[in-house]
Structures are given as C-alpha cells and as structure tokens.
Design a protein around this motif. Structure first.
Motif, PDB file in Angstrom:
ATOM      1  N   PRO A  99       0.806  -1.220   0.000  1.00  0.00           N
ATOM      2  CA  PRO A  99       0.000   0.000   0.000  1.00  0.00           C
ATOM      3  C   PRO A  99       0.841   1.271   0.000  1.00  0.00           C
ATOM      4  O   PRO A  99       1.898   1.325   0.643  1.00  0.00           O
ATOM      5  CB  PRO A  99      -0.797  -0.111   1.304  1.00  0.00           C
ATOM      6  N   ASP A 120      -2.686   4.643  -3.179  1.00  0.00           N
ATOM      7  CA  ASP A 120      -3.888   3.874  -2.854  1.00  0.00           C
ATOM      8  C   ASP A 120      -4.998   4.756  -2.280  1.00  0.00           C
ATOM      9  O   ASP A 120      -6.166   4.557  -2.566  1.00  0.00           O
ATOM     10  CB  ASP A 120      -3.544   2.746  -1.880  1.00  0.00           C
ATOM     11  N   LYS A 211      -5.089  -5.501  -2.412  1.00  0.00           N
ATOM     12  CA  LYS A 211      -4.757  -4.405  -3.336  1.00  0.00           C
ATOM     13  C   LYS A 211      -4.864  -4.884  -4.785  1.00  0.00           C
ATOM     14  O   LYS A 211      -5.446  -4.206  -5.637  1.00  0.00           O
ATOM     15  CB  LYS A 211      -3.351  -3.863  -3.038  1.00  0.00           C
ATOM     16  N   ASN A 215      -7.397  -3.373  -7.536  1.00  0.00           N
ATOM     17  CA  ASN A 215      -6.843  -2.689  -8.714  1.00  0.00           C
ATOM     18  C   ASN A 215      -7.167  -3.417 -10.013  1.00  0.00           C
ATOM     19  O   ASN A 215      -7.586  -2.804 -10.988  1.00  0.00           O
ATOM     20  CB  ASN A 215      -5.320  -2.553  -8.593  1.00  0.00           C
TER      21      ASN A 215
END
Ligand code: HXC
Length: 260
Positions: A99, A120, A211, A215
């Motif tokens: 992150p 982020d 993440k 994404n």
C-alpha cells in the motif's frame, strides 16, 4: 543511493518518500521522476518495507505540478517521452504490491494531483489545494490524470475540473471523494504513520492480494473480477499467515504474522 530531489527514509516496515524541490514547490522534472522510480523500486523489493508514504517537503506544496520551466521548450517527441516517463513511474506506484498513502501537505496541482491519485488513498491537510490546471498552459494532464480522475470522482466531475482548470480546496476534494480524510497539518505525517501501523498489523500477503484484487478488478468486468477475487481468496490458504491468523483468533491471542 543518494537522492537530490527526494528524501527517502525507512523506519522499519514503513518507508516515506518526500518530494524535495522547495525552490520550485516540489515540481517534477525528469531527474525527480527518475529518483521517485528508484525509491519506489527499493520500497517494492525491500522485504522489510510494508507500506510507503508519499508527501512533499515544506509547508506549502505536495507537488505544484510537472516542472513548467523544464517543459516549456520540449518538442512533441520530447513531450511525449516526458509524459510517458511520468506515466510509467506513477503506474509503478499504483501497481506496487504494498500500500502507498499520499499525505498531501499542500498544493497538489497537475502532476501533483496525478501523483496523489496513483497512490492507494489520500489524506490531506485543510490547506491542500487540488486541481488539473493543464489546459491553462496549452496542454492536457499527461501523467494519468485524464484516466485516474474520472475513475476516482466520475467522468462529469473530472471533466468539469479538467476543462475549467479550477482549483478545489481539501473540503471539496473530500466531498467528491478525491481524498479520504482531512487532518490538521501538524498531525498529517503522524496520522499517515498511524494508518500505516494499522495496515502492518495485518497479514502482509493478504493486504497485497486485497490491493491486487481491487486494482485489477476495477479495470475488468465484474465476472472476471469475481473470478480473480476467488482465486486470490483461495491463494490466501496457501499462506502460513492464514493459518496463524485463524488459529490465533480461535486461541484468543494476537497473531504473529511473518509475511509467509
Ligand atoms: C516549475 C514552479 C511550478 C511548476 C511553482 N513553481 N510551480 N516551477 N513548475 N509547476 C515555482 C515558481 O515559478 C516560483 O519560482 C516558485 O516555484 C514559487 O512559486 P510561486 O508561484 O511564486 O508561489 P505562489 O505565488 O504561492 O503560487 C503557488 C502556485 C503557483 C499557485 C502553486 O506556483 C502555480 O500556479 N504553479 C503552477 C501550477 C501548475 O500550473 N501546475 C501544473 C503544471 S503542468 P521562482 O523562481 O519564481 O521563485 C503539469 C502537467 C503534468 O503538471 C503532465 C506532464 C506530462
């Protein structure tokens, strides 16, 4: 490596990267972008680092944009290459496995807003100013702004901001979802570290898969995104930390995560 345009620090699992060209309000030129790329690579590959915080030195600017003096006489080929360099560096931040928190301490204009957006999420001070003023200089956002701003705040709001080149304050950025929180300037870095500390208490691999799922899922259709989530969810069960996390819960103790 020694840096001239950034300050890169590591405090155990948390790294911080400050853009540091106060004489130009931290404007981004080629050297600065290359230094950011190098530091991001270090943060990505250093196994001890789990979270990266990006901010600007000084009290006035996060980053006041790409360096206008540098861009003034670029040829079309050079302009394209400069845009592509910034895009690549910012994409390396966005796709970094760990992150990245933007601690926006002041002006985040043009390339500065684009730098904040590839992180982020964004925490800002009340004095922060956001905007994409490029059309006022005869150019368009070129470090990903035309793509990330509409993804963050919707196409209508992004078009209004980019076509008018208007600056907005931190409260308006909060209202439209460009920043997550506004905190007093004196507490910005401490608060960002507090968030990073909260993140690193958890299983590192699980955070990274989360993440990746968000994404990748955001840029594909919902069915493929669900498959990706299921695959990454399944992959968590190949980690020691999943066993540790669930065992610790059932044994009513704190988990000891190893990142394995
Ligand atoms: C180069 C910059 C700069 C920039 C500020 N400076 N922003 N230099 N590039 N983006 C320099 C100023 O020239 C000045 O240098 C010094 O920093 C202090 O700035 P001032 O303007 O005197 O400060 P102030 O009056 O407080 O105004 C602050 C400001 C203003 C509102 C942020 O500096 C400003 O409007 N900056 C430009 C913002 C901008 O248009 N950004 C987008 C750039 S295009 P001297 O030597 O005079 O002291 C972009 C494209 C990205 O980002 C994509 C590229 C592919």
């Amino acid at each position: 490596m020694t840096y001239e345009n950034i300050v890169f620090n590591k405090e155990a699992a948390i790294a911080s990267l400050y853009i540091n060209r106060p004489q130009a309000l931290n404007a981004l030129n080629k050297d600065t972008l290359n230094e950011i790329r190098s530091a991001v690579m270090t943060a990505q590959t250093d196994p001890e680092i789990q979270v990266l915080i990006i901010s600007g030195t000084g009290e006035k600017a996060f980053v006041a944009g790409a360096d206008i003096a540098y861009m003034q006489n670029l040829t079309p080929v050079e302009g394209r290459a400069f845009g592509a360099l910034g895009q690549e560096v910012f994409r390396s931040i966005e796709t970094m496995e760990k992150p990245v928190i933007a601690a926006v301490n002041g002006f985040a204009l043009g390339g500065g807003c684009e730098l904040a957006m590839c992180c982020d999420f964004r925490i800002a001070v009340p004095q922060a100013v956001f905007g994409q003023p490029e059309v006022g200089l005869g150019i368009i956002p070129g470090f990903g702004g035309t793509q990330r701003l509409p993804r963050l705040v919707g196409a209508g709001m992004a078009k209004q901001l980019i076509y008018t080149g208007a600056n907005i304050d931190a409260q308006e950025a909060l209202r439209i979802g460009l920043v997550n929180q506004v905190v007093p300037a004196a507490t910005l870095i401490d608060y960002s570290f507090t968030l990073a500390q909260k993140i690193i208490r958890h299983a590192p691999q699980a955070v990274r898969y989360a993440k990746l799922a968000i994404n990748e899922g955001m840029q594909t259709d919902i069915d493929r995104a669900m498959t990706l989530e299921a695959d990454l969810f399944g992959l968590c069960f190949s980690t020691h930390d999943q066993t540790e996390g669930m065992t610790a819960f059932l044994e009513k103790r704190s988990p000891n995560y190893t990142g394995q």
